[in-house]
Write a protein that holds these residues in place. Structure first.
Motif, short mmCIF file in Angstrom:
data_model
loop_
_atom_site.label_atom_id
_atom_site.label_comp_id
_atom_site.label_asym_id
_atom_site.label_seq_id
_atom_site.Cartn_x
_atom_site.Cartn_y
_atom_site.Cartn_z
N THR A 65 -4.88 -0.23 1.59
CA THR A 65 -4.67 -1.10 0.42
C THR A 65 -5.73 -0.85 -0.63
N GLN A 66 -6.96 -0.69 -0.20
CA GLN A 66 -8.05 -0.46 -1.14
C GLN A 66 -7.90 0.89 -1.83
N GLN A 67 -7.45 1.91 -1.10
CA GLN A 67 -7.24 3.22 -1.71
C GLN A 67 -6.05 3.20 -2.68
N ASP A 119 0.20 4.58 14.99
CA ASP A 119 -0.44 5.00 16.24
C ASP A 119 -1.54 4.00 16.55
N MET A 120 -1.62 3.52 17.75
CA MET A 120 -2.61 2.51 18.12
C MET A 120 -4.03 3.03 17.93
N LYS A 121 -4.23 4.34 17.94
CA LYS A 121 -5.56 4.90 17.71
C LYS A 121 -5.90 4.91 16.22
N MET A 122 -4.90 4.76 15.38
CA MET A 122 -5.10 4.79 13.93
C MET A 122 -4.77 3.44 13.32
N LYS A 123 -5.55 2.43 13.61
CA LYS A 123 -5.26 1.10 13.09
C LYS A 123 -5.57 0.97 11.61
N ASP A 124 -6.43 1.85 11.09
CA ASP A 124 -6.82 1.75 9.69
C ASP A 124 -6.82 3.15 9.07
N PRO A 125 -5.62 3.77 8.95
CA PRO A 125 -5.57 5.13 8.40
C PRO A 125 -5.80 5.16 6.89
N ASP A 126 -6.26 6.31 6.44
CA ASP A 126 -6.35 6.57 5.00
C ASP A 126 -4.94 6.78 4.46
N LEU A 127 -4.85 6.94 3.14
CA LEU A 127 -3.58 7.32 2.53
C LEU A 127 -3.33 8.80 2.74
N SER A 128 -2.07 9.16 2.78
CA SER A 128 -1.68 10.57 2.82
C SER A 128 -1.81 11.14 1.41
N ASP A 129 -1.57 12.44 1.27
CA ASP A 129 -1.57 13.05 -0.06
C ASP A 129 -0.51 12.38 -0.94
N ALA A 130 0.67 12.13 -0.36
CA ALA A 130 1.73 11.44 -1.11
C ALA A 130 1.28 10.03 -1.50
N GLY A 131 0.56 9.37 -0.61
CA GLY A 131 0.05 8.03 -0.90
C GLY A 131 -0.96 8.02 -2.05
N HIS A 132 -1.87 9.00 -2.05
CA HIS A 132 -2.83 9.10 -3.15
C HIS A 132 -2.12 9.37 -4.47
N HIS A 159 0.85 -1.19 0.00
CA HIS A 159 0.00 0.00 0.00
C HIS A 159 0.88 1.25 0.00
N ALA A 160 0.35 2.33 -0.51
CA ALA A 160 1.09 3.59 -0.57
C ALA A 160 1.15 4.22 0.83
N GLU A 161 1.83 5.36 0.92
CA GLU A 161 2.07 6.03 2.20
C GLU A 161 0.75 6.33 2.92
N ARG A 162 0.73 6.03 4.19
CA ARG A 162 -0.48 6.24 4.98
C ARG A 162 -0.44 7.57 5.73
N ALA A 163 -1.61 8.05 6.06
CA ALA A 163 -1.75 9.34 6.75
C ALA A 163 -1.67 9.14 8.25
N ASP A 164 -0.48 8.90 8.73
CA ASP A 164 -0.27 8.79 10.17
C ASP A 164 1.03 9.50 10.49
N ASP A 178 -10.06 0.90 -14.97
CA ASP A 178 -10.29 -0.32 -15.76
C ASP A 178 -11.64 -0.96 -15.46
N HIS A 179 -12.47 -0.30 -14.66
CA HIS A 179 -13.81 -0.80 -14.30
C HIS A 179 -13.74 -2.20 -13.69
N LEU A 180 -12.83 -2.35 -12.73
CA LEU A 180 -12.64 -3.63 -12.05
C LEU A 180 -13.09 -3.52 -10.60
N LYS A 181 -13.55 -4.63 -10.07
CA LYS A 181 -13.92 -4.69 -8.66
C LYS A 181 -12.68 -5.06 -7.85
N ILE A 182 -12.50 -4.40 -6.72
CA ILE A 182 -11.40 -4.78 -5.82
C ILE A 182 -11.90 -5.92 -4.96
N GLU A 183 -11.29 -7.08 -5.12
CA GLU A 183 -11.63 -8.24 -4.31
C GLU A 183 -10.89 -8.13 -2.98
#
Length: 169
Positions: free
Chosen positions: A83-85, A44-57, A33-38, A94-99
């Motif tokens: 990972t999904q982001q 951080d234990m409070k951020m177990k599922d962070p979004d991507l950062s701007d650099a990650g996007h 996965h790309a760079e996360r926003a943490d 490509d009009h694909l579903k992320i499994e």
């Protein structure tokens, strides 16, 4: 920067040429996965599922551009947003579903990839990618906690060992 870009695209072209005979068998593109926003990689234990950062996007969009002509037919990511982001720009283009396959269930992921035909993108984590690669016959790969720019291309021919190319994007 131009030299790195030329070198990268030359390497990707070489992979495509080498992979062409094995295209129908199995070509798997594996990225972390790309760079996360943490806080710079220290989860951080409070951020177990962070979004991507701007650099990650930005990196996720670059991945979609790099793989635009690879003919990806299947996209797999873990249950985590990052990972999904990372997979989303390519999947949307490509009009694909992320499994979604749970990060801890590498065996299920590998089973599903083997059952599929056509080029596949897998977005994983620094601690799951070595196990995924090992399941496809490639060992001795490590990923540092701060590495987000690896693109692993595994070509699985009908006979013989898999071919691994490790690129940076």
């Amino acid at each position: 920067m131009r030299r790195i870009t030329r070198t990268f695209f030359s390497a990707l072209l070489l992979v495509a040429v080498l992979a062409a005979p094995a295209y129908a068998q199995s070509t798997i593109f594996i990225v972390r996965h790309a760079e996360r926003a943490d806080d710079g990689g220290q989860m951080d234990m409070k951020m177990k599922d962070p979004d991507l950062s701007d650099a990650g996007h930005a990196r996720a969009r670059r991945l979609a551009e790099v793989l635009r002509s690879a003919g990806i037919e299947h996209v797999y990511a873990s249950e985590y947003k990052r990972t999904q982001q990372t997979a989303a720009p390519l999947a949307e283009a490509d009009h694909l579903k992320i499994e979604t396959v749970p990060a801890k269930n590498v065996d299920e992921l590998v089973r599903r990839i083997i059952a599929e035909h056509g080029p596949t993108l897998v977005v994983g984590h620094s601690n799951t990618i070595p196990d995924i690669l090992k399941a496809f016959g490639v060992s001795d790969v490590t990923i540092d906690d701060m590495e987000y720019d690896n693109l692993f291309v595994v070509v699985r021919p009908e006979t013989g060992p898999p071919v691994l190319t490790r690129l940076r994007f």
